[in-house]
Design a protein around this motif. Structure first.
Motif, short mmCIF file in Angstrom:
data_model
loop_
_atom_site.label_atom_id
_atom_site.label_comp_id
_atom_site.label_asym_id
_atom_site.label_seq_id
_atom_site.Cartn_x
_atom_site.Cartn_y
_atom_site.Cartn_z
N THR A 13 74.62 28.97 32.94
CA THR A 13 73.22 28.53 33.01
C THR A 13 72.96 27.73 34.28
O THR A 13 71.99 28.00 35.01
CB THR A 13 72.87 27.66 31.78
OG1 THR A 13 73.20 28.38 30.59
CG2 THR A 13 71.41 27.29 31.76
N GLU A 32 79.68 19.25 38.74
CA GLU A 32 80.52 19.89 37.70
C GLU A 32 81.80 19.07 37.54
O GLU A 32 82.49 18.82 38.53
CB GLU A 32 80.83 21.33 38.10
CG GLU A 32 81.94 22.01 37.31
CD GLU A 32 81.70 22.05 35.80
OE1 GLU A 32 80.65 22.52 35.36
OE2 GLU A 32 82.61 21.59 35.05
N SER A 45 79.55 39.49 26.69
CA SER A 45 78.46 40.48 26.69
C SER A 45 77.23 40.00 27.46
O SER A 45 76.82 38.85 27.35
CB SER A 45 78.04 40.77 25.25
OG SER A 45 77.54 39.60 24.65
N GLN A 99 82.96 36.27 30.66
CA GLN A 99 82.15 35.15 31.15
C GLN A 99 82.66 34.63 32.49
O GLN A 99 81.86 34.28 33.37
CB GLN A 99 82.17 34.03 30.10
CG GLN A 99 81.40 32.79 30.49
CD GLN A 99 81.10 31.88 29.31
OE1 GLN A 99 81.17 32.29 28.16
NE2 GLN A 99 80.73 30.65 29.59
N VAL A 123 79.30 13.63 35.44
CA VAL A 123 78.09 12.81 35.26
C VAL A 123 78.29 11.86 34.08
O VAL A 123 78.69 12.28 32.98
CB VAL A 123 76.86 13.72 35.07
CG1 VAL A 123 75.65 12.91 34.63
CG2 VAL A 123 76.57 14.46 36.36
N ASP A 278 73.26 25.87 26.59
CA ASP A 278 73.84 25.23 25.40
C ASP A 278 73.44 23.76 25.28
O ASP A 278 73.50 23.20 24.19
CB ASP A 278 75.37 25.32 25.44
CG ASP A 278 75.89 26.66 24.91
OD1 ASP A 278 75.10 27.62 24.84
OD2 ASP A 278 77.09 26.74 24.58
N LEU A 291 75.11 32.75 26.02
CA LEU A 291 75.11 32.85 27.48
C LEU A 291 73.84 33.58 27.94
O LEU A 291 73.18 33.16 28.91
CB LEU A 291 76.37 33.59 27.93
CG LEU A 291 76.59 33.83 29.41
CD1 LEU A 291 78.08 33.88 29.71
CD2 LEU A 291 75.93 35.09 29.90
N ASN A 292 73.50 34.64 27.24
CA ASN A 292 72.30 35.41 27.59
C ASN A 292 71.06 34.53 27.52
O ASN A 292 70.21 34.57 28.42
CB ASN A 292 72.16 36.60 26.64
CG ASN A 292 73.15 37.71 26.94
OD1 ASN A 292 72.88 38.57 27.76
ND2 ASN A 292 74.32 37.68 26.32
#
Ligand SMILES: Cc1cc2nc3c(=O)[nH]c(=O)nc-3n(C[C@H](O)[C@H](O)[C@H](O)COP(=O)(O)OP(=O)(O)OC[C@H]3O[C@@H](n4cnc5c(N)ncnc54)[C@H](O)[C@@H]3O)c2cc1C
Length: 352
Positions: A13, A32, A45, A99, A123, A278, A291-292
């Protein structure tokens, strides 16, 4: 370089959003906490809408050669599959792709577009006022720094620190059931074992490098909490119980237990802080939708936020993000709850 938008999290995302913002000329920095990209792949997928988005961005030739297309996908593990070829789309199929591959493609694209990706940066907190946001970061080496930007977007997963710092509630239901996945370097080469596994309701999927993934719900183990580690012995025992054979699995690359905790953020925006992926919605991975949904959140948010930063957004444009995407999040959380219930009922009927 001063930053317009800080994106927290370099999962699919966050990387997709960073690409969208950079494409529109927004100065974007991704923070990150992982020092290296994630090697294990939860998702496998990409569904038709996500493939369409990659096509719109000219990225499809990076995805298609690495994956495998299948004409539909399951719903609740039922034998009758959803037929995506019936959709009014040039991409009426599921693209089967790990993924880690999706993330690698998006990260490379983000670099090409000039996004600054700071790995090893965790963070710790986010504050906002009328002019911008301040992000408290633990940098590599352990020292802390404060990063400034106009907006911050939490793409930092289900336990999102950004969501918590913004005081956005995450109502829903706790985990009541878990499933298990295992990636194995070695599997019994006899096709009969795999056929028996499929007949028992186990999902069996070939991954890269000769690795095979098994995913199952074991009726005798579905109440084991997700935090409890999975051993090879447990995996073999469950497979044998479900299929009559342990399929010769050996040399596990990854074993994981996952649960059906289901939650939806009460808002996707609080002032200058937004949520996507998420961080905004969690649910059981039924039919592979998380994920989609995150990629599609990012696509919806990117141009709107770019318009606000660029000063050409009409009033209320950014509020449209919550208005358009939270109903989608609700629908996904609801359909996964229905699928989980159906799968559990089917299991109970099968093993009674
Ligand atoms: C078993 C299983 C199978 C699945 N299969 C599918 C599937 O087939 N299809 C599908 O669409 N979805 C699937 N999903 C769901 C999918 O994996 C997730 O929805 C997806 O990873 C969400 O992406 P994200 O970028 O929003 O969050 P994440 O992938 O969780 O990424 C969040 C990132 O933020 C970083 N981060 C977290 N906190 C901080 C912090 N404080 N500071 C800095 N960085 C931070 C993390 O390190 C991570 O890199 C599956 C899930 C599971 C469990």
């Amino acid at each position: 370089m001063s930053t317009d938008v800080i994106v927290v999290g370099a999962g699919p995302t966050g990387l997709m959003l960073a690409c969208e913002l950079a494409l529109a000329g927004v100065r974007t920095r991704v923070l990150e906490r992982r020092t290296e990209p994630q090697r294990d792949s939860r998702a496998l997928s990409l569904h038709p809408r996500s493939v369409e988005l990659m096509d719109q961005r000219g990225l499809l030739d990076r995805f298609l050669p690495l994956g495998r297309t299948v004409p539909g996908w399951h719903f609740a593990g039922l034998r009758t599959q959803l037929d995506f070829s019936a959709l009014d789309s040039r991409h009426g199929y599921t693209l089967f792709l790990a993924q880690a591959r999706t993330e690698a493609i998006l990260e490379r694209r983000a670099h090409e577009l000039g996004v600054e990706i700071s790995r090893g940066h965790e963070v710790l907190g986010v504050r906002q006022d009328g002019d911008g946001v301040e992000v408290e970061v633990r940098a590599p080496g352990g020292g802390t720094e404060t990063a400034h930007s106009l907006y911050a977007v939490g793409c930092d997963g289900g336990r999102s620190i950004v969501r918590q710092a913004a005081g956005i509630g995450f109502p829903g239901t706790d985990e009541t059931l878990t499933g298990v996945l295992g990636d194995f370097a070695v599997v019994d080469p006899q096709p009969g074992a795999l056929a028996a596994a499929r007949a028992g309701g186990v999902i069996v999927a070939p991954l890269e490098g000769g690795v095979t993934r098994f995913v199952y719900l074991d009726p005798e183990r579905i109440r084991v909490p997700a935090r409890e580690p999975v051993s090879l012995e447990e995996f073999r025992t469950s497979l044998t119980r479900i299929t009559g054979s342990d399929c010769g699995v050996a040399e596990p690359v990854w074993l994981s237990r996952f649960g059906n905790a289901t939650r939806l953020a009460e808002s996707y925006r609080s002032g200058r802080i937004l949520l996507a992926g998420d961080a905004a919605h969690i649910h059981f991975p039924a039919a592979g939708q998380g994920l989609n949904t995150g990629l599609q959140d990012a696509m919806n948010l990117g141009w709107k936020l770019a318009a606000v930063v660029g000063g050409w957004a009409p009033p209320g444009l950014l509020d449209g993000y919550d208005g358009e995407r939270r109903p989608v999040g609700r629908s996904v959380t609801e359909n996964t709850e229905v699928q989980t219930l159906l799968a559990e009922l089917t299991l109970v009927a099968q093993y009674r």
